[in-house]
Write a protein that holds these residues in place. Structure first.
Motif, PDB file in Angstrom:
ATOM      1  N   ASP A  90      -6.560   5.961  -4.356  1.00  0.00           N
ATOM      2  CA  ASP A  90      -6.759   6.894  -3.424  1.00  0.00           C
ATOM      3  C   ASP A  90      -5.401   6.465  -2.577  1.00  0.00           C
ATOM      4  O   ASP A  90      -4.539   7.389  -2.119  1.00  0.00           O
ATOM      5  N   LYS A  91      -5.200   5.260  -2.101  1.00  0.00           N
ATOM      6  CA  LYS A  91      -4.192   4.860  -1.375  1.00  0.00           C
ATOM      7  C   LYS A  91      -2.834   5.006  -1.918  1.00  0.00           C
ATOM      8  O   LYS A  91      -1.941   5.421  -1.340  1.00  0.00           O
ATOM      9  N   ILE A  92      -2.905   4.445  -3.308  1.00  0.00           N
ATOM     10  CA  ILE A  92      -1.366   4.601  -3.902  1.00  0.00           C
ATOM     11  C   ILE A  92      -1.130   6.167  -3.965  1.00  0.00           C
ATOM     12  O   ILE A  92       0.009   6.323  -4.035  1.00  0.00           O
ATOM     13  N   ALA A  93      -2.148   6.924  -4.414  1.00  0.00           N
ATOM     14  CA  ALA A  93      -1.707   8.510  -4.675  1.00  0.00           C
ATOM     15  C   ALA A  93      -1.209   8.944  -3.442  1.00  0.00           C
ATOM     16  O   ALA A  93      -0.177   9.947  -3.163  1.00  0.00           O
ATOM     17  N   ALA A  94      -1.887   8.537  -2.362  1.00  0.00           N
ATOM     18  CA  ALA A  94      -1.526   9.262  -1.085  1.00  0.00           C
ATOM     19  C   ALA A  94      -0.255   8.824  -0.585  1.00  0.00           C
ATOM     20  O   ALA A  94       0.824   9.637   0.042  1.00  0.00           O
ATOM     21  N   ALA A  95       0.213   7.484  -0.788  1.00  0.00           N
ATOM     22  CA  ALA A  95       1.538   7.093  -0.606  1.00  0.00           C
ATOM     23  C   ALA A  95       2.645   7.921  -1.294  1.00  0.00           C
ATOM     24  O   ALA A  95       3.618   8.084  -0.750  1.00  0.00           O
ATOM     25  N   LEU A  96       2.220   7.733  -2.649  1.00  0.00           N
ATOM     26  CA  LEU A  96       3.305   8.769  -3.532  1.00  0.00           C
ATOM     27  C   LEU A  96       3.297  10.040  -3.019  1.00  0.00           C
ATOM     28  O   LEU A  96       4.374  10.651  -2.689  1.00  0.00           O
ATOM     29  N   ASP A  97       2.385  10.769  -2.590  1.00  0.00           N
ATOM     30  CA  ASP A  97       2.400  12.053  -2.093  1.00  0.00           C
ATOM     31  C   ASP A  97       3.092  12.234  -0.871  1.00  0.00           C
ATOM     32  O   ASP A  97       3.787  13.027  -0.610  1.00  0.00           O
ATOM     33  N   GLU A  98       2.982  11.162  -0.003  1.00  0.00           N
ATOM     34  CA  GLU A  98       3.702  11.307   1.011  1.00  0.00           C
ATOM     35  C   GLU A  98       5.097  11.098   0.981  1.00  0.00           C
ATOM     36  O   GLU A  98       5.998  11.898   1.816  1.00  0.00           O
ATOM     37  N   ALA A  99       5.655  10.236  -0.120  1.00  0.00           N
ATOM     38  CA  ALA A  99       7.054  10.117  -0.432  1.00  0.00           C
ATOM     39  C   ALA A  99       7.307  11.422  -0.947  1.00  0.00           C
ATOM     40  O   ALA A  99       8.855  11.525  -1.360  1.00  0.00           O
ATOM     41  N   GLY A 100       6.569  12.158  -1.592  1.00  0.00           N
ATOM     42  CA  GLY A 100       6.980  13.710  -2.310  1.00  0.00           C
ATOM     43  C   GLY A 100       7.647  13.025  -3.618  1.00  0.00           C
ATOM     44  O   GLY A 100       8.585  13.937  -4.152  1.00  0.00           O
ATOM     45  N   VAL A 101       6.961  12.316  -4.266  1.00  0.00           N
ATOM     46  CA  VAL A 101       7.412  11.867  -5.484  1.00  0.00           C
ATOM     47  C   VAL A 101       6.300  12.122  -6.873  1.00  0.00           C
ATOM     48  O   VAL A 101       5.032  11.905  -6.435  1.00  0.00           O
ATOM     49  N   ASP A 102       6.768  12.116  -8.051  1.00  0.00           N
ATOM     50  CA  ASP A 102       5.970  12.345  -9.341  1.00  0.00           C
ATOM     51  C   ASP A 102       6.055  10.875 -10.010  1.00  0.00           C
ATOM     52  O   ASP A 102       6.867  10.285  -9.824  1.00  0.00           O
ATOM     53  N   VAL A 103       5.020  10.697 -10.614  1.00  0.00           N
ATOM     54  CA  VAL A 103       5.165   9.126 -11.285  1.00  0.00           C
ATOM     55  C   VAL A 103       5.465   9.699 -12.816  1.00  0.00           C
ATOM     56  O   VAL A 103       4.961  10.675 -13.476  1.00  0.00           O
ATOM     57  N   GLU A 104       6.589   9.288 -13.260  1.00  0.00           N
ATOM     58  CA  GLU A 104       7.080   9.142 -14.789  1.00  0.00           C
ATOM     59  C   GLU A 104       6.480   8.083 -15.634  1.00  0.00           C
ATOM     60  O   GLU A 104       6.006   8.207 -16.856  1.00  0.00           O
ATOM     61  N   PHE A 105       6.528   6.820 -15.144  1.00  0.00           N
ATOM     62  CA  PHE A 105       6.096   5.692 -15.789  1.00  0.00           C
ATOM     63  C   PHE A 105       4.994   5.054 -14.864  1.00  0.00           C
ATOM     64  O   PHE A 105       5.344   4.662 -13.810  1.00  0.00           O
ATOM     65  N   VAL A 106       4.062   4.358 -15.621  1.00  0.00           N
ATOM     66  CA  VAL A 106       3.177   3.405 -14.942  1.00  0.00           C
ATOM     67  C   VAL A 106       3.262   1.991 -15.618  1.00  0.00           C
ATOM     68  O   VAL A 106       3.107   2.022 -16.801  1.00  0.00           O
ATOM     69  N   VAL A 107       3.458   1.220 -15.005  1.00  0.00           N
ATOM     70  CA  VAL A 107       3.485  -0.438 -15.346  1.00  0.00           C
ATOM     71  C   VAL A 107       2.228  -1.071 -14.616  1.00  0.00           C
ATOM     72  O   VAL A 107       2.413  -1.235 -13.604  1.00  0.00           O
ATOM     73  N   ASN A 108       1.472  -1.132 -15.519  1.00  0.00           N
ATOM     74  CA  ASN A 108       0.058  -1.721 -15.108  1.00  0.00           C
ATOM     75  C   ASN A 108       0.221  -3.375 -15.408  1.00  0.00           C
ATOM     76  O   ASN A 108      -0.241  -3.876 -16.253  1.00  0.00           O
ATOM     77  N   ASN A 109       0.833  -3.993 -14.263  1.00  0.00           N
ATOM     78  CA  ASN A 109       1.004  -5.385 -14.665  1.00  0.00           C
ATOM     79  C   ASN A 109      -0.065  -6.286 -13.777  1.00  0.00           C
ATOM     80  O   ASN A 109      -0.172  -7.383 -14.418  1.00  0.00           O
ATOM     81  N   ALA A 110      -0.522  -5.699 -12.823  1.00  0.00           N
ATOM     82  CA  ALA A 110      -1.518  -6.745 -12.060  1.00  0.00           C
ATOM     83  C   ALA A 110      -2.552  -7.368 -12.497  1.00  0.00           C
ATOM     84  O   ALA A 110      -3.223  -6.608 -13.740  1.00  0.00           O
TER      85      ALA A 110
END
Length: 259
Positions: free
Chosen positions: A69-89
């Protein structure tokens, strides 16, 4: 048109930081996720100074249930869409499962499995819309049983299986899904896990930068799996030659040497 970004978890060090550099150098704007905001800001500054698009910094602990939820909210606030997800953690802990702290081991599952799964699914509509992709960081451990690091090895087996299945499901939608499975990589992983690099690291290790470069190329060329380095590529082949029980016992003996 909405700007697109590459979301990279575990971006504060090691392979994650190298992924950030590789994607940025290839023209992607990156969104960096990790707990250590000071390191994220330093990396973001390095990328911006090099003339790349300014990264989005998202301090977030993926062990927490509300991380997505926190990640999605930050991206929404920045006004961007996700094109690639790199699940490295991801991380592991060395020792017998029944003797280690239970909560700490469940945290491995939270980061290595739950967070990876949630982010892959949460942004799937955006990935389909932009015909992007998912790059999951697995491990050679995903091909093996792992007495001495049982939860970590099992989590990477999940990553391998989940990635391959999701790849099949998303292929008709134009989304690339790739898993990169390195062997030992010189990084902070060993210190957090509680052991020092040994013979396997000397023989099989590949640098974090090489893993990131090979992983990026593999995703862009839509490979199912990437095995960085020469030595690591023969491991899955060797596993087919021996019974599972033999492999289990051999891994157990090898892990005992790390104590």
């Amino acid at each position: 048109m909405t700007e697109v970004v590459t979301l990279i978890t575990g971006a504060s060090a090691g392979i994650g930081a190298e992924f950030a550099r590789v994607f940025a150098s290839n023209g992607h704007r990156v969104a960096l996720v990790a707990r250590r905001v000071d390191r994220l800001n330093k990396l973001a500054g390095e990328i911006a100074v090099a003339g790349r698009a300014a990264p989005i910094v998202i301090p977030c602990d993926l062990e927490q249930p509300d991380a997505g939820d926190k990640i999605a909210a930050a991206l929404d606030e920045a006004g961007v869409d996700v094109e690639f997800v790199v699940n490295n953690a991801g991380f592991g802990l060395f020792g017998n499962a029944i003797e280690m702290d239970r909560a700490a081991q469940l945290s491995i599952i939270a980061v290595n499995i739950r967070a990876l799964t949630e982010l892959s699914l949460r942004f799937s509509d955006s990935l389909i819309r932009h015909r992007g992709g998912i790059l999951n960081v697995g491990s050679i451990a995903g091909f093996l049983p792992g007495p001495g690091m049982a939860i970590y090895y099992a989590s990477k087996a999940y990553v391998l299986s989940f990635t391959e299945a999701l790849r099949q499901e998303l292929a008709p939608r134009g989304v690339r899904v790739t898993v990169v499975c390195p062997g030992p990589v010189p990084s902070e992983f060993q210190a957090r896990a509680g052991f020092s690099p040994g013979f396997d690291s000397a023989v099989l290790n590949v640098s974090a930068a090489d893993v990131a470069r090979e992983g990026y190329r593999g995703l862009m060329s839509n490979k199912r799996a990437v095995m960085p380095g020469v030595g690591i590529k023969i491991v899955p082949l060797l596993l087919r030659l021996f019974p599972r029980g033999f492999i289990l016992a051999a891994v157990g003996r090898f892990q005992l040497r790390k104590r």
